[in-house]
Enzyme design. Structure first.
Site, PDB file in Angstrom:
ATOM      1  N   THR A   1     -11.403  -3.458  -2.020  1.00  0.00           N
ATOM      2  CA  THR A   1     -10.351  -3.598  -3.095  1.00  0.00           C
ATOM      3  C   THR A   1     -10.718  -4.888  -4.048  1.00  0.00           C
ATOM      4  O   THR A   1     -11.195  -5.649  -3.491  1.00  0.00           O
ATOM      5  CB  THR A   1      -8.831  -3.719  -2.768  1.00  0.00           C
TER       6      THR A   1
ATOM      7  N   GLU B   1      -8.377   3.027  -1.080  1.00  0.00           N
ATOM      8  CA  GLU B   1      -7.982   3.221   0.094  1.00  0.00           C
ATOM      9  C   GLU B   1      -8.057   4.805   0.467  1.00  0.00           C
ATOM     10  O   GLU B   1      -7.511   5.258   1.529  1.00  0.00           O
ATOM     11  CB  GLU B   1      -6.473   2.474   0.333  1.00  0.00           C
TER      12      GLU B   1
ATOM     13  N   LYS C   1      11.985  -5.189 -13.936  1.00  0.00           N
ATOM     14  CA  LYS C   1      13.390  -4.889 -13.602  1.00  0.00           C
ATOM     15  C   LYS C   1      14.444  -5.670 -14.494  1.00  0.00           C
ATOM     16  O   LYS C   1      14.593  -6.751 -14.525  1.00  0.00           O
ATOM     17  CB  LYS C   1      13.605  -5.524 -12.152  1.00  0.00           C
TER      18      LYS C   1
ATOM     19  N   TRP D   1      15.089   0.132 -13.892  1.00  0.00           N
ATOM     20  CA  TRP D   1      13.704  -0.305 -14.200  1.00  0.00           C
ATOM     21  C   TRP D   1      13.049   0.284 -15.477  1.00  0.00           C
ATOM     22  O   TRP D   1      13.327   1.290 -15.853  1.00  0.00           O
ATOM     23  CB  TRP D   1      12.807   0.404 -12.939  1.00  0.00           C
TER      24      TRP D   1
END
Ligand code: ADP
Length: 544
Positions: A186, A331, A439, A444
C-alpha cells in the site's frame, strides 16, 4: 457432508497463460516503450517469452517463493514477467516507482527481493538507493543491448541479452493454488507501506470475476487501454483477465499525459479505457484543447478515487462514452464494486443516471460488504446510514505480510478504512476515507463530495477539501483550489457556484487558491500534509 466428485485442479497463473496461448494465440499486445517507439506482438509471443523468463529465473538459482521485483510501466515485458515469475512459482513484487526513496528502500528490504527488473526510466531511482538495498543480487534492465544505459549500478544486466540465451521450452510446475503469486505494498500515507500478498487462487478467481459485463466487460472482441498501472494493484487484474478473454491490450508505457494517450487511442482505437480520475482530467482537457472526440471509446472505467460529476457528464456528452465508476483497494486485488450498465440505468433520464453513476456501484460476485458503527453493529442498507465499510471474500487480504498489526481485521472481515452508505439495491457510495471526513458539530461532511462539486467549476483544475480546526464546530471545511492558467476566478465566484450544489452548512469556511496540490504515489491527494499545514488556519488566519 457428502463430497462432490469433481476434479480438484489448482487455479494457477500459468493456467491463464496456457489458456491464452492455445485459445487466443493471435491476440494483439501493443506497447509504447521507454525507448520511444511502439512495439507490437501477439499473445503467443508473450507466452513464449514468459517461458524464457522462467528459464532465466532457473538459471539465476531462484527458488519457488523467492521475491522478484519489477519497477516498470505498463508494457509487454512487464506482462511477460507477470506470468513468467508467478508461473515459475516465485513471487512477483510490483514496486510503485512513485513511492518516496525511503519507502522504496523499506519495501525492497522488507520483501527481501532477490532481483529487480527495471525500466530505463527508473534506473536513476535504483542508483540513488543501491547502497541501501544490498540484499538485491542483481538488477535487470528491461531493454536490448543497444539501449543499455550508462549506469552507476553494479550487478546490472540486460534483459533481452539474458532472455536470448534461454530456451523457449518450459513446463510450468504444478503446486498448491494457495501459494503466493505476487505482492503489492500500500502507499502508506501514514507509517510504512504494508505488504499485500496475493495467491494464485485469489488472482485467478479475481480475474474470472472481473471479466463479465457486470464487471469490467473485457470481451474477446474488446480492445482496451489500461492506464491504471501494472506497478500498483496489478492494473486492476487486467493482465490476467485479458489472458482469459483474449482482448487486445494497448499498453501506454511512460506516456500518461493527455497528448500521448490520445495518440495511442487514435492509432489503436480502444473501446475501453481504465484509470484513475487524474489521468482522465488530463485527457479530457487535451481533447477540449484540440477539439476532437474519442470516437472509438465506449466505456471508461474510473476508480482509485471518486469520479466527479463533471467527468461523468463530459465523457457522456462530449465523447459518447459511458463512465463505469468502480471502487476497490490494494487489499482487495483490487476490485470491490463496479457501477456497470444495466437495464434500470439505461431507463433513467440522463440527469438521474449521472446521479446513480456517482455511486461506486455494486459488489461483483465474490465480494461481501457491510457498514458498521463504532461498536461494530451493522447499519441498515438504506442509502442514508453511513459507517465503516467492512468487506470479505476470496480475493481480500486476511493479514499483512510480516506485520503483526491486526487492527484492520474484525471477525473475519477487513475494515477498509472507508466510510460509506449502501442502498437498498446494494449500491455503494463512498462518503470518505474515515480519516478525511470532516466532523462539523457532530455531523459529517464528505470531503470527496465537496471536492467534486467544486471541481465542476469550469475555471478550476483540481480541488482538495480538508477539515480545519474550528473553535465552535470542532472542524470546518477548507477548500484549496488550483485555477486554470490565466483564470482570475474569486472565492466569492466559487461560493456562488456551490450555492445550489451543496447543503448550506457544507459551504467551506475558507477558499484558498494554490498553484498545485500534493499527490500520493497513486496519484491521490496527499491530504495529510495539507492538514498539517492548514489545520489552524481557521483559528488564526483570516478566511479568504
Ligand atoms: P493506496 O495504496 O493509496 O491505499 P489503493 O489504491 O489501495 O491505494 O486505494 C484504495 C482506496 O482508494 C479506497 O479505500 C478508497 O478510499 C479509495 N477509492 C478507490 N476507488 C474509489 C472510488 N471510486 N471513489 C472513492 N474512493 C475510492
Amino acid at each position: 457432508m457428502m463430497q462432490g466428485l469433481m476434479m480438484d485442479r489448482p487455479l494457477l497463473i500459468s493456467s491463464l497463460l496456457e489458456h491464452a496461448e492455445s485459445t487466443h494465440p493471435t491476440s494483439e499486445i501493443v506497447s509504447r516503450r521507454c525507448e520511444g517507439d511502439i512495439h507490437r506482438y501477439q499473445m503467443r509471443d508473450a507466452a513464449r517469452r514468459s517461458r524464457q523468463v522462467a528459464n532465466l529465473l532457473a538459471s539465476l538459482g531462484i527458488e519457488q517463493g523467492d521475491r522478484i521485483a519489477t519497477l516498470a510501466w505498463n508494457g509487454y515485458r512487464h506482462f511477460e514477467l507477470y506470468f513468467g515469475v508467478s508461473g515459475y512459482g516465485a513471487v512477483l513484487h510490483t514496486i510503485n516507482p512513485r513511492l518516496f526513496a525511503e519507502q522504496l528502500v523499506y519495501i525492497i528490504n522488507h520483501a527481501e527481493d532477490r532481483y529487480i527488473f527495471v525500466d530505463l526510466t527508473f534506473v536513476p531511482l535504483l542508483e540513488a538507493i543501491q547502497d541501501q538495498i544490498s540484499g538485491v543480487e542483481g538488477i535487470i534492465v528491461l531493454c536490448d543491448a543497444g539501449h543499455m544505459p550508462e549506469t552507476k549500478l553494479s550487478k546490472v544486466h540486460c534483459y533481452e541479452a539474458l532472455l536470448a540465451q534461454q530456451s523457449e521450452q518450459f513446463d510450468w510446475p504444478e503446486f498448491d493454488e494457495r501459494s503466493a503469486a505476487s505482492m503489492c505494498y500500500t502507499s502508506g500515507t501514514t507509517g510504512n507501506p504494508k505488504g499485500v500478498l496475493y495467491s494464485h487462487r485469489s488472482t485467478v478467481i479475481h480475474a474470472m470475476g472481473s471479466i463479465g459485463e457486470e464487471a469490467l466487460g473485457l470481451a474477446s472482441t474488446s480492445c482496451f487501454l489500461p492506464v491504471v498501472p501494472m506497478f500498483h494493484v496489478n492494473a486492476w487484474g487486467t493482465p490476467y483477465s485479458a489472458a482469459i478473454t483474449g482482448a487486445k491490450q494497448v499498453f501506454p508505457g511512460p506516456g500518461m499525459d493527455g497528448a500521448s494517450l490520445w495518440e495511442l487511442i487514435d492509432a489503436e482505437q480502444p473501446d475501453l479505457l481504465l484509470g484513475v480520475p487524474t489521468v482522465w482530467l488530463m485527457l479530457l482537457n487535451h481533447m477540449d484543447a484540440i477539439g476532437k472526440k474519442l470516437e472509438s471509446v465506449q466505456n471508461v472505467v474510473v476508480g482509485g478515487a471518486a469520479a466527479p460529476y463533471s467527468m461523468i457528464k463530459a465523457f457522456q456528452e462530449k465523447h459518447d462514452a459511458f463512465l463505469i465508476h468502480a471502487w476497490g483497494m490494494t487489499e482487495m486485488s483490487p476490485i470491490g464494486t463496479v457501477n456497470s450498465h444495466n437495464a434500470h440505468m439505461e431507463s433513467l433520464p440522463l440527469e438521474q443516471r449521472y446521479q446513480l453513476q456517482l455511486k461506486q456501484g455494486r459488489p461483483i460476485y465474490g465480494v461481501e460488504m457491510k457498514i458498521v458503527d463504532d461498536n461494530h453493529n451493522e447499519l441498515p442498507k438504506d442509502g442514508k446510514a453511513y459507517g465503516r465499510l467492512l468487506v470479505r471474500g476470496p480475493w481480500i487480504v486476511s493479514s499483512y505480510y510480516k506485520n503483526d498489526d491486526d487492527s484492520s481485521f474484525i471477525d473475519g472481515w477487513f475494515d477498509t478504512g472507508d466510510v460509506a452508505t449502501i442502498d437498498e439495491n446494494n449500491y455503494l457510495h463512498i462518503v470518505d476515507r474515515s480519516k478525511d471526513v470532516i466532523k462539523s458539530g457532530g455531523e459529517w461532511i464528505s470531503s470527496i463530495d465537496l471536492e467534486n462539486a467544486a471541481v465542476g467549476h469550469p475555471d478550476l483544475v483540481e480541488c482538495c477539501v480538508i477539515g480545519a480546526r474550528h473553535e465552535k464546530w470542532d472542524e470546518r471545511p477548507l477548500l484549496l483550489a488550483v485555477r486554470k492558467p490565466g483564470s482570475e476566478v474569486s472565492a466569492d465566484d466559487i461560493r456562488d457556484y456551490l450555492t445550489d450544489k451543496i447543503a448550506k452548512w457544507w459551504m467551506p469556511d475558507a477558499i484558498l487558491f494554490v498553484d498545485e496540490l500534493p499527490h500520493t504515489a497513486t496519484g491521490k491527494l496527499l491530504k495529510i500534509n495539507l492538514r498539517q499545514q492548514y489545520e489552524n488556519y481557521l483559528m488564526e488566519g483570516e478566511p479568504a
